[in-house]
Write a protein that holds these residues in place. Structure first.
Motif, mmCIF file in Angstrom:
data_model
loop_
_atom_site.group_PDB
_atom_site.id
_atom_site.type_symbol
_atom_site.label_atom_id
_atom_site.label_comp_id
_atom_site.label_asym_id
_atom_site.label_seq_id
_atom_site.Cartn_x
_atom_site.Cartn_y
_atom_site.Cartn_z
ATOM 1 N N SER A 15 -8.317 0.742 34.175
ATOM 2 C CA SER A 15 -8.157 1.111 35.580
ATOM 3 C C SER A 15 -7.573 -0.061 36.357
ATOM 4 O O SER A 15 -7.641 -1.212 35.926
ATOM 5 C CB SER A 15 -9.508 1.497 36.196
ATOM 6 O OG SER A 15 -10.044 2.635 35.561
ATOM 7 N N GLN A 24 -7.025 5.358 37.468
ATOM 8 C CA GLN A 24 -7.410 5.446 36.052
ATOM 9 C C GLN A 24 -6.135 5.596 35.209
ATOM 10 O O GLN A 24 -5.762 6.695 34.799
ATOM 11 C CB GLN A 24 -8.358 6.626 35.847
ATOM 12 C CG GLN A 24 -9.656 6.475 36.638
ATOM 13 C CD GLN A 24 -10.552 7.691 36.514
ATOM 14 O OE1 GLN A 24 -10.758 8.208 35.412
ATOM 15 N NE2 GLN A 24 -11.089 8.151 37.636
ATOM 16 N N ALA A 25 -5.483 4.470 34.951
ATOM 17 C CA ALA A 25 -4.144 4.472 34.364
ATOM 18 C C ALA A 25 -4.115 4.873 32.896
ATOM 19 O O ALA A 25 -3.168 5.516 32.429
ATOM 20 C CB ALA A 25 -3.507 3.091 34.535
ATOM 21 N N VAL A 26 -5.136 4.469 32.137
ATOM 22 C CA VAL A 26 -5.233 4.806 30.711
ATOM 23 C C VAL A 26 -6.623 5.379 30.481
ATOM 24 O O VAL A 26 -7.624 4.772 30.870
ATOM 25 C CB VAL A 26 -4.997 3.563 29.817
ATOM 26 C CG1 VAL A 26 -5.254 3.885 28.356
ATOM 27 C CG2 VAL A 26 -3.572 3.043 30.015
ATOM 28 N N ARG A 27 -6.681 6.570 29.841
ATOM 29 C CA ARG A 27 -7.944 7.304 29.779
ATOM 30 C C ARG A 27 -8.262 7.734 28.340
ATOM 31 O O ARG A 27 -7.918 8.823 27.910
ATOM 32 C CB ARG A 27 -7.881 8.537 30.687
ATOM 33 C CG ARG A 27 -7.502 8.171 32.135
ATOM 34 C CD ARG A 27 -7.511 9.365 33.059
ATOM 35 N NE ARG A 27 -6.553 10.381 32.685
ATOM 36 C CZ ARG A 27 -6.792 11.687 32.724
ATOM 37 N NH1 ARG A 27 -7.977 12.146 33.088
ATOM 38 N NH2 ARG A 27 -5.849 12.541 32.397
ATOM 39 N N GLY A 48 1.277 5.671 31.247
ATOM 40 C CA GLY A 48 0.360 4.708 30.640
ATOM 41 C C GLY A 48 0.902 4.004 29.419
ATOM 42 O O GLY A 48 0.182 3.240 28.768
ATOM 43 N N SER A 52 -0.857 0.431 28.190
ATOM 44 C CA SER A 52 -1.582 0.419 26.913
ATOM 45 C C SER A 52 -1.136 -0.725 26.022
ATOM 46 O O SER A 52 -1.963 -1.412 25.403
ATOM 47 C CB SER A 52 -1.386 1.749 26.178
ATOM 48 O OG SER A 52 -1.880 2.824 26.928
ATOM 49 N N GLY A 234 -1.996 9.152 31.330
ATOM 50 C CA GLY A 234 -2.911 8.171 30.772
ATOM 51 C C GLY A 234 -3.571 8.540 29.466
ATOM 52 O O GLY A 234 -4.456 7.814 29.002
#
Length: 364
Positions: A15, A24-27, A48, A52, A234
């Motif tokens: 985040s 929440q850019a990468v989930r 993302g 990452s 993400g």
């Protein structure tokens, strides 16, 4: 290529703190990179991809990035938990990165040989004169003409394609095990782009380097990738071998990406585009993030996030359309029509298709 994993990313969530709240850019991203393979990560801007992979090299801004969860495993070490000193010995030495714009990545006040030699001196404790000789050798390796004279040039004295070759030479200086290329051909014309892609393929085989190739260009993916991970909002929504993603795509977002690729077909009058916009990751939507843009969305897509469904041992997709109770859906006609074009691309690469005889959109 063997099946040994050189890198594993597990349940990575990242985040960013902003004035409006937490993005929440990468989930929950999961993937592995095998020895000697090229893994392409594709998706729209903001999906993302770069975040990452910058996390792999610990290059995220410390002031506003938060690693919410996950592991990045390299040689039995979690790169997210090792000390800064340990990471410095890995970054540039074992894991190197090629950035998108060489003009902003290169130092305009330094001769190019010094920039190529810098990681050699730092990581391999080599005297400057010996590092200079290796820098000139690397310039030859990446196709820079007359390096005995041009090694003294400054970045502005090179063309865009030559500057990108300098960036590749810097990244290869310590013979890294992993090379991360973040859209390295975006600013180049198609002729120079083709030369750079061929160069990277040649170097991968010569140096047995594993490559993570970040791009939004599926034409590049067809030329470069052994496996493909498709990212949206993400998350990885589909992952498989290159021929599985091109011949037998399963996620509606992948269908949209494939259908929206421009071609040189004189009969093509309209270019398909995916309707709508990606979601605001300050407030990720409930259910499947792609549902509002998905012409094939089911009622459950707006209520519950889909799991990763297995298509084959190497192919997975995050869509409720793969649930046993889901209705049969045929992909857009444009995706089916392009199958022959992709077969020609892969034939030119001498890649034998494992699923080429199946109908696109079948359940495998």
């Amino acid at each position: 290529m063997d099946n040994t994993n050189v890198l594993e990313v597990k349940d990575l969530a990242i985040s960013f703190k902003t004035f409006e709240g937490k993005v929440q850019a990468v989930r929950g991203v999961n993937f592995e990179l095998k020895k000697g393979e090229t893994l392409a990560i594709v998706g729209e801007s903001g999906s993302g991809k770069s975040v990452s992979t910058k996390a792999v090299n610990r290059l995220l801004p410390k002031k506003n990035s938060i690693i919410e969860s996950g592991q990045i495993l390299y040689e039995d070490k979690d790169l997210l938990t090792i000390s800064d000193k340990e990471m410095q010995s890995i970054r540039g030495n074992d894991i190197a990165m090629i950035f998108q714009d060489p003009m902003t990545s290169l130092n305009p006040t330094m001769q190019v040989w010094r920039q190529i030699a810098e990681p050699i001196i730092a990581h391999q404790n080599v005297p400057a004169e010996k590092a200079k000789d290796k820098a000139i050798e690397l310039m030859k390796l990446v196709g820079i003409k007359n390096p005995e004279q041009t090694h003294k040039h400054y970045p502005h004295q090179f063309s865009g394609g030559m500057r990108q070759r300098v960036m590749i030479a810097i990244s290869l200086a310590c013979e890294p095990k992993i090379l991360i290329a973040d859209e390295p051909t975006t600013a180049l014309d198609v002729t120079i782009q083709a030369q750079i892609l061929n160069l990277m393929n040649d170097l991968k085989h010569k140096m047995e380097t594993s490559i993570i190739f970040i791009t939004h260009d599926l034409g590049v993916v067809a030329q470069m990738a052994d496996r493909v991970a498709v990212m949206y909002a993400g998350q990885i929504v589909e992952i498989g071998t290159a021929d599985e993603i091109f011949y037998n795509p399963m996620h509606p977002y992948t269908w949209g990406l494939l259908a929206s690729m421009p071609t040189l077909d004189i009969h093509q009058t309209d270019l398909y585009n995916i309707p709508g916009s990606p979601p605001n990751l300050l407030h990720p939507p409930k259910g499947d993030a792609f549902a509002p843009r998905n012409d094939y969305a089911l009622a459950i897509d707006f209520e519950q996030e889909p799991e990763m469904f297995k298509v084959t041992d190497t192919h997975y997709a995050k869509t409720w359309l793969l649930h046993p109770d889901a209705p049969d859906v045929t992909p857009p006609a444009e995706v089916i029509r392009r199958k022959a074009k992709y077969e020609a691309l892969f034939t030119s690469k001498k890649i034998s298709s494992q699923v080429g005889g199946e109908a696109i959109g079948s359940r495998g």
